[in-house]
Design an enzyme around this catalytic site. Sequence first.
Site, PDB file in Angstrom:
ATOM      1  N   ASP A 176      15.112  45.967  34.276  1.00 22.65           N
ATOM      2  CA  ASP A 176      14.417  46.904  35.149  1.00 22.65           C
ATOM      3  C   ASP A 176      14.897  46.774  36.592  1.00 22.65           C
ATOM      4  O   ASP A 176      15.645  45.852  36.929  1.00 22.65           O
ATOM      5  CB  ASP A 176      12.888  46.691  35.059  1.00 22.65           C
ATOM      6  CG  ASP A 176      12.495  45.214  35.072  1.00 22.65           C
ATOM      7  OD1 ASP A 176      13.293  44.396  35.556  1.00 22.65           O
ATOM      8  OD2 ASP A 176      11.388  44.889  34.620  1.00 22.65           O
ATOM      9  N   HIS A 193       2.732  43.264  30.214  1.00 21.13           N
ATOM     10  CA  HIS A 193       3.893  44.156  30.328  1.00 21.13           C
ATOM     11  C   HIS A 193       5.181  43.447  29.931  1.00 21.13           C
ATOM     12  O   HIS A 193       5.305  42.222  30.009  1.00 21.13           O
ATOM     13  CB  HIS A 193       3.986  44.830  31.705  1.00 21.13           C
ATOM     14  CG  HIS A 193       4.453  43.982  32.839  1.00 21.13           C
ATOM     15  ND1 HIS A 193       3.967  44.116  34.124  1.00 21.13           N
ATOM     16  CD2 HIS A 193       5.392  43.006  32.922  1.00 21.13           C
ATOM     17  CE1 HIS A 193       4.583  43.270  34.919  1.00 21.13           C
ATOM     18  NE2 HIS A 193       5.449  42.581  34.209  1.00 21.13           N
ATOM     19  N   ASN A 245      -0.516  41.117  32.513  1.00 16.18           N
ATOM     20  CA  ASN A 245      -1.216  42.213  31.836  1.00 16.18           C
ATOM     21  C   ASN A 245      -0.528  42.618  30.533  1.00 16.18           C
ATOM     22  O   ASN A 245      -0.813  43.669  29.973  1.00 16.18           O
ATOM     23  CB  ASN A 245      -1.333  43.428  32.772  1.00 16.18           C
ATOM     24  CG  ASN A 245       0.035  44.007  33.140  1.00 16.18           C
ATOM     25  OD1 ASN A 245       1.068  43.485  32.725  1.00 16.18           O
ATOM     26  ND2 ASN A 245       0.039  45.077  33.913  1.00 16.18           N
ATOM     27  N   GLU A 302       4.265  49.046  31.553  1.00 13.05           N
ATOM     28  CA  GLU A 302       2.869  48.696  31.795  1.00 13.05           C
ATOM     29  C   GLU A 302       2.007  49.110  30.603  1.00 13.05           C
ATOM     30  O   GLU A 302       2.442  49.924  29.778  1.00 13.05           O
ATOM     31  CB  GLU A 302       2.384  49.409  33.068  1.00 13.05           C
ATOM     32  CG  GLU A 302       3.163  49.044  34.323  1.00 13.05           C
ATOM     33  CD  GLU A 302       2.814  47.669  34.885  1.00 13.05           C
ATOM     34  OE1 GLU A 302       2.337  46.796  34.136  1.00 13.05           O
ATOM     35  OE2 GLU A 302       3.029  47.468  36.100  1.00 13.05           O
TER      36      GLU A 302
HETATM   37  C1  GLP Z   1       8.151  41.044  36.427  1.00 10.56           C
HETATM   38  C2  GLP Z   1       9.335  41.645  35.636  1.00 10.56           C
HETATM   39  C3  GLP Z   1       9.246  41.271  34.195  1.00 10.56           C
HETATM   40  C4  GLP Z   1       8.752  39.849  34.116  1.00 10.56           C
HETATM   41  C5  GLP Z   1       7.311  39.809  34.515  1.00 10.56           C
HETATM   42  C6  GLP Z   1       6.713  38.418  34.624  1.00 10.56           C
HETATM   43  O1  GLP Z   1       7.681  41.779  37.439  1.00 10.56           O
HETATM   44  N1  GLP Z   1       9.612  43.009  35.800  1.00 10.56           N
HETATM   45  O2  GLP Z   1      10.507  41.452  33.562  1.00 10.56           O
HETATM   46  O3  GLP Z   1       8.874  39.361  32.818  1.00 10.56           O
HETATM   47  O4  GLP Z   1       7.065  40.600  35.656  1.00 10.56           O
HETATM   48  O5  GLP Z   1       7.117  37.793  35.786  1.00 10.56           O
HETATM   49  P1  GLP Z   1       7.079  36.227  36.028  1.00 10.56           P
HETATM   50  O6  GLP Z   1       8.043  35.633  35.079  1.00 10.56           O
HETATM   51  O7  GLP Z   1       7.491  36.045  37.448  1.00 10.56           O
HETATM   52  O8  GLP Z   1       5.690  35.799  35.759  1.00 10.56           O
END
Ligand code: GLP
Length: 258
Positions: A68, A142, A140, A147
């Site tokens: 992304d 995702h 959440n 989302e």
């Molecule tokens: C982010 C990314 C995701 C990631 C998630 C968890 O914003 N877009 O690909 O897996 O949120 O983030 P983190 O690993 O920092 O908890």
Amino acid sequence: MLPTAQEVAERAARVVIEGVRAALASGRTEPVIGLATGSSPVGLYTVLAGAVEAGEVDFGRARGFALDEYVGLPPRHPESYREVLLREVCGPLGLPPERLHVPDGSGDSEEALAAGAADYERRIAEAGGVDVQILGIGANGHLGFNEPGSALTSRTRVKRLSERTRGDNARFFDSLDAVPTHCVTQGLGTVLDARRLVLVASGAGKAAAVAAAVEGPLSASCPASVLQWHADAVVVLDEAAAVGLANRDYYDASAAGL
Ligand code: GLP
């Protein structure tokens, strides 16, 4: 379920290395790695960098496709996922920068962004698909930036970020207001097309999302539950992230092997 962050990183890195080897063994000369950002895979990338240094694996002819990208950040913004991946993956892993592909979040209209998203899907297909996709999970549920409510068959497209996600990611920016409101993300259908998935999660903040993803119903309300639909998905957790799992004993026994 592993006791330390280091063991989580090592186990997940093992899955990636095996995925690259399996791709090479099947005759694919340019293996494709799906790259996640966020805190979760940082340790995994460090272990992979060590494996590169030790000569166990080589990403010089690999391709990396990001999950992304934010919409609307100025070019070279340090928190754009292109810059994060150049810094944290391309350099340490020896993945040539021209072999890194990131969705284009620079379009200034819905049409331009949609055209960039369609082009991204084409590039993944031209590369022969993703051999091993690294994933984190949002608090959440995702996946990428899909989302809750995202279609289970979705492809790369523009999405609005939930306020929870913007709040979670505000730590990377100067203020909440500086966090973009939109992104371009691979769809859940895009992620499911990868040959192998490895999801890493650690910490109590992920326990509810992990339980919903692994043991809840397959539902757009928890986008990460699409992992249940994939035939080769590995979930690597630390103790805190695993506490909500009802069948934990069974998973531990299975992970121990035959
Ligand atoms: C982010 C990314 C995701 C990631 C998630 C968890 O914003 N877009 O690909 O897996 O949120 O983030 P983190 O690993 O920092 O908890």
